[in-house]
Enzyme design. Structure first.
Site, PDB file in Angstrom:
ATOM      1  N   ASP A   1       0.826  -1.213   0.000  1.00 23.38           N
ATOM      2  CA  ASP A   1       0.000   0.000   0.000  1.00 23.38           C
ATOM      3  C   ASP A   1       0.862   1.266   0.000  1.00 23.38           C
ATOM      4  OD1 ASP A   1      -2.301   1.460   0.038  1.00 23.38           O
ATOM      5  OD2 ASP A   1      -2.820   1.018   2.117  1.00 23.38           O
TER       6      ASP A   1
ATOM      7  N   HIS B   1       2.691   3.432  -9.039  1.00 25.18           N
ATOM      8  CA  HIS B   1       2.534   1.992  -9.270  1.00 25.18           C
ATOM      9  C   HIS B   1       3.764   1.423  -9.981  1.00 25.18           C
ATOM     10  CE1 HIS B   1      -1.372   2.098  -7.632  1.00 25.18           C
ATOM     11  NE2 HIS B   1      -1.960   2.741  -8.634  1.00 25.18           N
TER      12      HIS B   1
ATOM     13  N   LEU C   1      10.626 -20.427  -4.967  1.00 21.96           N
ATOM     14  CA  LEU C   1       9.680 -19.519  -4.290  1.00 21.96           C
ATOM     15  C   LEU C   1       8.342 -19.624  -5.015  1.00 21.96           C
ATOM     16  CD1 LEU C   1       9.022 -17.007  -2.393  1.00 21.96           C
ATOM     17  CD2 LEU C   1       9.578 -15.588  -4.360  1.00 21.96           C
TER      18      LEU C   1
HETATM   19  C1  FPP Z   1      -1.821   0.218  -3.359  1.00 25.26           C
HETATM   20  O1  FPP Z   1      -1.436   1.556  -3.424  1.00 25.26           O
HETATM   21  C2  FPP Z   1      -1.334  -0.481  -4.517  1.00 25.26           C
HETATM   22  C3  FPP Z   1      -2.110  -1.017  -5.503  1.00 25.26           C
HETATM   23  C4  FPP Z   1      -3.586  -0.951  -5.506  1.00 25.26           C
HETATM   24  C5  FPP Z   1      -1.514  -1.660  -6.652  1.00 25.26           C
HETATM   25  C6  FPP Z   1      -0.298  -2.490  -6.389  1.00 25.26           C
HETATM   26  C7  FPP Z   1       0.193  -2.916  -7.674  1.00 25.26           C
HETATM   27  C8  FPP Z   1       1.469  -2.984  -8.044  1.00 25.26           C
HETATM   28  C9  FPP Z   1       2.640  -2.722  -7.171  1.00 25.26           C
HETATM   29  C10 FPP Z   1       1.674  -3.341  -9.468  1.00 25.26           C
HETATM   30  C11 FPP Z   1       2.441  -4.571  -9.672  1.00 25.26           C
HETATM   31  C12 FPP Z   1       1.652  -5.802  -9.666  1.00 25.26           C
HETATM   32  C13 FPP Z   1       1.993  -6.860 -10.410  1.00 25.26           C
HETATM   33  C14 FPP Z   1       1.289  -8.161 -10.232  1.00 25.26           C
HETATM   34  C15 FPP Z   1       3.037  -6.801 -11.419  1.00 25.26           C
HETATM   35  P1  FPP Z   1      -2.545   2.672  -3.514  1.00 25.26           P
HETATM   36  O2  FPP Z   1      -2.732   3.023  -4.937  1.00 25.26           O
HETATM   37  O3  FPP Z   1      -3.783   2.219  -2.810  1.00 25.26           O
HETATM   38  O4  FPP Z   1      -1.849   3.807  -2.741  1.00 25.26           O
HETATM   39  P2  FPP Z   1      -2.554   4.973  -1.899  1.00 25.26           P
HETATM   40  O5  FPP Z   1      -3.305   4.293  -0.791  1.00 25.26           O
HETATM   41  O6  FPP Z   1      -1.396   5.768  -1.416  1.00 25.26           O
HETATM   42  O7  FPP Z   1      -3.439   5.728  -2.859  1.00 25.26           O
END
Ligand code: FPP
Length: 248
Positions: free
Chosen positions: A22, A39, A133
């Site tokens: 997150d 992201h 893994l």
């Molecule tokens: C949460 O941060 C993150 C996500 C919803 C996306 C996580 C995805 C990746 C790291 C992409 C890679 C994944 C793969 C499978 C290659 P947020 O957007 O909720 O952050 P915020 O709470 O600060 O807005």
């Protein structure tokens, strides 16, 4: 037996770690960048944490990459995330395969557009014999959705109510055959489960950190594992030292 570069006894090392990655959006906002840049940085970090997990001798790593609720984000963010996953498969699959990573997926693949779904299925097939893994990607995943799906399938299979127990439910979840997570890590300072592995994490230890996911590095990962090694897991019972004292 896994090998580990950590200075932690192997019996104190989590077998299965689950991570709620997150804070990508806030990481980007802090830098005046668009959310997608967060992201992308999060994806770079994921690559580092996967490598560290192999090195640390972790057997199962589950990552929360996209929840059933995330479909409700603005379409350009959803599209952007789908594009990132596609790129990651195109660019990283062979390297992951060489490193002995087995890819699995939990969640509703049918909601993905067919091309991406095809790539995901191919990546799963390509890596299925690896065992260094096991990387479980929760994508289009929700814990309640998973439990509903399990109940539906149990009913379709005609399972009798008296035969339904913890073990039976576990066998009908996406994670059938996978040990429950020992440790769940959530970055960015949020203190919630957010519909992630709600059945499987019943007795998991949690590690919360204010660090945003793109900045959660190998050193902090190591700290989380050291903290875990000092936890006493009681599973609702009393501690063994207390028992010894009361028997003395
Ligand atoms: C949460 O941060 C993150 C996500 C919803 C996306 C996580 C995805 C990746 C790291 C992409 C890679 C994944 C793969 C499978 C290659 P947020 O957007 O909720 O952050 P915020 O709470 O600060 O807005």
């Amino acid at each position: 037996m896994p090998e580990s570069t950590l200075n932690i006894p192997l019996d104190k090392l989590p077998r299965h770690i689950a991570i709620i990655m997150d804070g990508n959006g806030r990481w980007a906002l802090q830098r005046g960048l668009p959310r997608l840049a967060g992201h992308k940085a999060g994806t770079e970090n994921l690559r580092r944490i996967i490598r560290a997990s192999v090195e640390f001798g972790i057997q199962y790593l589950t990552i929360y990459a996209f929840s059933t609720e995330n479909w409700g984000r603005p379409p350009e963010e959803v599209q952007g995330l789908m594009g990132i996953v596609q790129d990651v498969i195109d660019r990283e699959l062979e390297e992951l395969n060489r490193e002995g990573v087995q890819l699995r997926h939990i969640g509703r693949l049918e909601r993905l557009e067919p091309r991406l779904r095809g790539k995901v299925l191919k990546a799963i097939e390509r890596t299925k014999n690896n065992d260094r893994l096991i990387l479980i990607v929760a994508f289009s995943y929700g814990g309640r959705d998973e439990i509903v799906w399990a109940i539906q399938r149990m009913m379709k299979d005609g399972i009798l109510p008296e035969n339904v127990d913890d073990e039976m439910v576990s066998r009908y979840l996406y994670t059938a055959g996978v040990p429950d997570p020992d440790l769940v890590i959530r970055t960015s300072g949020e203190l919630r489960i957010s519909n992630f592995l709600i059945w499987q994490a019943a007795y998991s230890e949690w590690y919360f950190t204010p660090t945003y996911w793109p900045d959660f590095n190998k050193d902090e990962y190591r700290l989380a594992l050291e903290a875990f090694a000092h936890r006493e897991r009681r599973y609702g019972k009393v501690s063994s030292s207390e028992l010894q004292e009361s028997n003395a």
